[in-house]
Design a protein around this motif. Structure first.
Motif, PDB file in Angstrom:
ATOM      1  N   LEU A 159      -3.046  -3.375   6.895  1.00 37.42           N
ATOM      2  CA  LEU A 159      -2.607  -2.699   5.599  1.00 37.42           C
ATOM      3  C   LEU A 159      -2.832  -1.454   5.531  1.00 37.42           C
ATOM      4  O   LEU A 159      -1.919  -0.496   5.062  1.00 37.42           O
ATOM      5  N   ALA A 160      -3.843  -0.902   5.864  1.00 35.90           N
ATOM      6  CA  ALA A 160      -4.043   0.864   5.790  1.00 35.90           C
ATOM      7  C   ALA A 160      -2.903   1.576   6.609  1.00 35.90           C
ATOM      8  O   ALA A 160      -2.605   2.647   6.135  1.00 35.90           O
ATOM      9  N   ASP A 161      -2.725   1.280   7.817  1.00 27.65           N
ATOM     10  CA  ASP A 161      -1.953   1.884   8.882  1.00 27.65           C
ATOM     11  C   ASP A 161      -0.548   1.492   8.425  1.00 27.65           C
ATOM     12  O   ASP A 161       0.217   2.515   8.298  1.00 27.65           O
ATOM     13  N   LEU A 162      -0.140   0.394   7.787  1.00 31.87           N
ATOM     14  CA  LEU A 162       0.993   0.309   7.402  1.00 31.87           C
ATOM     15  C   LEU A 162       1.372   0.977   6.071  1.00 31.87           C
ATOM     16  O   LEU A 162       2.377   1.451   5.823  1.00 31.87           O
ATOM     17  N   LEU A 163       0.303   1.413   4.993  1.00 36.19           N
ATOM     18  CA  LEU A 163       0.663   2.179   3.913  1.00 36.19           C
ATOM     19  C   LEU A 163       0.825   3.500   4.328  1.00 36.19           C
ATOM     20  O   LEU A 163       1.695   4.183   3.789  1.00 36.19           O
ATOM     21  N   ALA A 164       0.300   3.967   5.247  1.00 30.06           N
ATOM     22  CA  ALA A 164       0.411   5.307   5.939  1.00 30.06           C
ATOM     23  C   ALA A 164       1.700   5.568   6.288  1.00 30.06           C
ATOM     24  O   ALA A 164       2.765   6.539   5.916  1.00 30.06           O
TER      25      ALA A 164
ATOM     26  N   VAL B  81      10.614  -4.734  -4.721  1.00 29.88           N
ATOM     27  CA  VAL B  81      10.713  -5.444  -3.565  1.00 29.88           C
ATOM     28  C   VAL B  81       9.854  -5.706  -2.831  1.00 29.88           C
ATOM     29  O   VAL B  81       8.973  -4.553  -2.490  1.00 29.88           O
ATOM     30  N   THR B  82       9.148  -6.913  -2.161  1.00 33.02           N
ATOM     31  CA  THR B  82       8.088  -7.326  -1.345  1.00 33.02           C
ATOM     32  C   THR B  82       8.502  -6.659  -0.064  1.00 33.02           C
ATOM     33  O   THR B  82       9.576  -7.098   0.627  1.00 33.02           O
ATOM     34  N   VAL B  83       8.045  -5.899   0.708  1.00 35.81           N
ATOM     35  CA  VAL B  83       8.305  -5.141   2.113  1.00 35.81           C
ATOM     36  C   VAL B  83       6.843  -5.354   2.934  1.00 35.81           C
ATOM     37  O   VAL B  83       6.035  -5.321   2.699  1.00 35.81           O
ATOM     38  N   THR B  84       7.638  -5.523   4.317  1.00 33.27           N
ATOM     39  CA  THR B  84       6.358  -5.621   5.317  1.00 33.27           C
ATOM     40  C   THR B  84       6.608  -4.536   6.522  1.00 33.27           C
ATOM     41  O   THR B  84       5.788  -4.535   7.508  1.00 33.27           O
ATOM     42  N   THR B  85       7.780  -3.738   6.472  1.00 32.93           N
ATOM     43  CA  THR B  85       7.646  -2.539   7.242  1.00 32.93           C
ATOM     44  C   THR B  85       8.458  -1.410   6.688  1.00 32.93           C
ATOM     45  O   THR B  85       9.187  -1.579   5.697  1.00 32.93           O
ATOM     46  N   ALA B  86       8.425  -0.298   7.313  1.00 32.49           N
ATOM     47  CA  ALA B  86       8.955   0.930   6.787  1.00 32.49           C
ATOM     48  C   ALA B  86      10.577   0.783   6.690  1.00 32.49           C
ATOM     49  O   ALA B  86      11.068   1.432   5.718  1.00 32.49           O
ATOM     50  N   ALA B  87      11.187   0.378   7.623  1.00 31.43           N
ATOM     51  CA  ALA B  87      12.368   0.038   7.635  1.00 31.43           C
ATOM     52  C   ALA B  87      12.854  -0.721   6.609  1.00 31.43           C
ATOM     53  O   ALA B  87      13.836  -0.629   5.708  1.00 31.43           O
ATOM     54  N   GLU B  88      12.297  -1.962   6.061  1.00 38.91           N
ATOM     55  CA  GLU B  88      12.594  -2.528   5.057  1.00 38.91           C
ATOM     56  C   GLU B  88      12.372  -2.053   3.737  1.00 38.91           C
ATOM     57  O   GLU B  88      13.294  -2.032   2.819  1.00 38.91           O
TER      58      GLU B  88
ATOM     59  N   GLN C 122       3.178  -5.519   1.951  1.00 33.10           N
ATOM     60  CA  GLN C 122       2.442  -6.728   2.292  1.00 33.10           C
ATOM     61  C   GLN C 122       1.889  -6.556   3.773  1.00 33.10           C
ATOM     62  O   GLN C 122       2.671  -6.614   4.611  1.00 33.10           O
ATOM     63  N   GLY C 123       0.660  -6.494   3.759  1.00 28.91           N
ATOM     64  CA  GLY C 123      -0.148  -6.474   5.107  1.00 28.91           C
ATOM     65  C   GLY C 123      -0.075  -7.926   5.785  1.00 28.91           C
ATOM     66  O   GLY C 123       0.009  -9.011   5.001  1.00 28.91           O
ATOM     67  N   PRO C 124      -0.538  -7.859   6.996  1.00 28.64           N
ATOM     68  CA  PRO C 124      -0.724  -9.134   7.719  1.00 28.64           C
ATOM     69  C   PRO C 124      -1.932  -9.845   7.270  1.00 28.64           C
ATOM     70  O   PRO C 124      -2.016 -11.139   7.622  1.00 28.64           O
ATOM     71  N   GLU C 125      -2.951  -9.467   6.525  1.00 29.37           N
ATOM     72  CA  GLU C 125      -4.098  -9.997   6.014  1.00 29.37           C
ATOM     73  C   GLU C 125      -3.644 -10.974   4.859  1.00 29.37           C
ATOM     74  O   GLU C 125      -4.609 -11.637   4.144  1.00 29.37           O
ATOM     75  N   SER C 126      -2.568 -10.763   4.241  1.00 24.22           N
ATOM     76  CA  SER C 126      -2.078 -11.499   2.919  1.00 24.22           C
ATOM     77  C   SER C 126      -2.090 -13.020   3.159  1.00 24.22           C
ATOM     78  O   SER C 126      -1.333 -13.435   4.161  1.00 24.22           O
ATOM     79  N   GLY C 127      -2.490 -13.689   2.139  1.00 26.45           N
ATOM     80  CA  GLY C 127      -2.096 -15.031   2.166  1.00 26.45           C
ATOM     81  C   GLY C 127      -0.916 -15.499   1.515  1.00 26.45           C
ATOM     82  O   GLY C 127      -0.113 -14.757   1.100  1.00 26.45           O
ATOM     83  N   GLY C 128      -0.535 -16.611   1.919  1.00 25.55           N
ATOM     84  CA  GLY C 128       0.700 -17.120   1.446  1.00 25.55           C
ATOM     85  C   GLY C 128       2.082 -16.794   2.078  1.00 25.55           C
ATOM     86  O   GLY C 128       1.684 -16.247   3.489  1.00 25.55           O
ATOM     87  N   HIS C 129       3.104 -16.701   1.747  1.00 23.13           N
ATOM     88  CA  HIS C 129       4.168 -16.359   2.683  1.00 23.13           C
ATOM     89  C   HIS C 129       4.422 -15.114   2.968  1.00 23.13           C
ATOM     90  O   HIS C 129       4.414 -13.986   2.142  1.00 23.13           O
ATOM     91  N   ARG C 130       4.830 -14.613   4.192  1.00 22.08           N
ATOM     92  CA  ARG C 130       5.109 -13.034   4.652  1.00 22.08           C
ATOM     93  C   ARG C 130       6.489 -12.961   4.087  1.00 22.08           C
ATOM     94  O   ARG C 130       7.518 -13.763   4.458  1.00 22.08           O
TER      95      ARG C 130
END
Length: 382
Positions: free
Chosen positions: A221-226, A177-184, A199-207
């Protein structure tokens, strides 16, 4: 929260830690997917907006081209998305009436665009004909995944029910699953996901914000991975997506806890990609700094809902700027703008067509996919 024991390591932790992100609308051909997988990475077919018969043929073509596994990504339609509150999707609800009114108003705002592009305004789809519950062949694609025992299936645009995960697991598929938050991420694992595409905010295409009414996050992205690693633990495979174009980006996400770097924009100019000639020319201009370029030499990109009704990042053009108030209404807006996008493409009008790309667009290069894989890894091609 652990991966399914039977999930092959080749799918969750590819030998070469580069994943070719699924890019719907043309770029992700079976040739591109097969070439990346044959190079030791993990290629993907984009099933969104693709008829199921064509998708099945593409899966078979990729299988004939390489013995390495190839993934398939599917859009989750609103009726199958468990992240949308039932009261908001109920037919006849106040939320649905408000959404229909917003789509009708947006259609009116596009009439001048239609005239400018040579499209008969009367030929634009009528607002009342646009179906928010269109499923993009969802049931047929799940049937195909099950019947074909597709080895890796991932979901974007939302979160299917646990029953969908159980069904495809029983057929032998590994699921992501593609996720954008820890809750997701946490909820995706609860439903049965084996791996997560972060998926970090730097990504192209649909969020891939699971609730399409939510604004996409801005955590780098780096902080999101953490945050993800803290939420899901050390054993869950993570693919990291967002502006990764070269070896230093790969090293950074691997050091931050990812198992592979997921790259989309880096492959837009690959020989095997189905990227349109118009978008290739726009990427050439961004790389040369002659157009779509920011003062610092990077590509000028921005988020917009103007083309599809869902937030997506692309090269910033005039159409995006003129329609910053587009409603959160996918797939209605996507269907509504399709004739305009087709006319703009035919006319070579890059200021009026969607040009999805991430923040690293100016650094994308033209080369065979296998060569791009080696360069992303920092290995000189032989």
């Amino acid at each position: 929260m652990s991966t399914t024991p039977s999930a092959p390591a080749s799918l969750t932790r590819p030998t070469v830690p580069v994943v070719a992100a699924p890019m719907a609308g043309g770029p992700s051909t079976w040739q591109l997917a097969a070439a990346v997988s044959a190079a030791g990475g993990l290629g993907f077919l984009a099933g969104g907006m693709r008829p199921v018969e064509r998708l099945i043929r593409d899966v078979e073509s990729a299988r004939q081209a390489t013995q390495a596994p190839v993934g398939v990504n599917l859009f989750v339609p609103e009726p199958a998305n468990t992240a949308i509150p039932a009261e908001r999707s109920a037919p006849g609800s106040e939320a649905r009436r408000r959404r229909a009114a917003e789509v009708a108003a947006y259609r009116s705002s596009l009439l001048a665009e239609a005239t400018r592009l040579g499209v008969d305004p009367a030929g634009l789809p009528a607002a009342e004909s646009l179906d928010p519950d269109a499923t993009d062949g969802w049931d047929a694609k799940l049937d195909a995944a099950e019947a074909g025992a597709w080895p890796l299936v991932t979901f974007t645009f939302g979160l299917p029910s646990p029953e969908v995960f159980a069904r495809l697991h029983a057929g032998g598929s590994t699921l992501g699953v593609t996720v954008t938050t820890a809750a997701e991420a946490t909820r995706a694992l609860e439903h049965g996901a084996d791996l997560l595409s972060v998926q970090g905010p730097e990504s192209g295409g649909h969020r891939s914000v699971h609730d399409p009414a939510a604004d996409p996050g801005t955590t780098a992205l780096a902080d999101l991975l953490a945050e993800m690693r803290a939420a899901v633990g050390p054993s869950v495979p993570l693919f990291a997506a967002g502006g990764i174009m070269e070896a230093d980006g790969v090293r950074a996400v691997l050091a931050a806890g990812a198992n592979a770097a997921q790259c989309g924009t880096a492959f837009l100019r690959a020989h095997e990609a189905g990227t349109s000639a118009l978008q290739r020319a726009a990427l050439d201009q961004a790389a040369a700094g002659t157009h779509f370029a920011a003062p610092d030499g990077s590509a000028r990109t921005a988020l917009t809902r103007a083309y599809s009704g869902r937030w997506a990042r692309g090269l910033e053009n005039d159409f995006m700027l003129r329609h910053a108030d587009a409603p959160a209404a996918y797939p209605e807006v996507n269907v509504l703008t399709q004739p305009l996008r087709a006319a703009a493409t035919a006319a070579g009008d890059a200021e009026s067509v969607s040009l999805w790309a991430g923040v690293g667009a100016a650094r994308a290069r033209t080369a065979p996919a296998a060569e791009i894989v080696t360069e992303i890894l920092g290995v000189s091609p032989q």
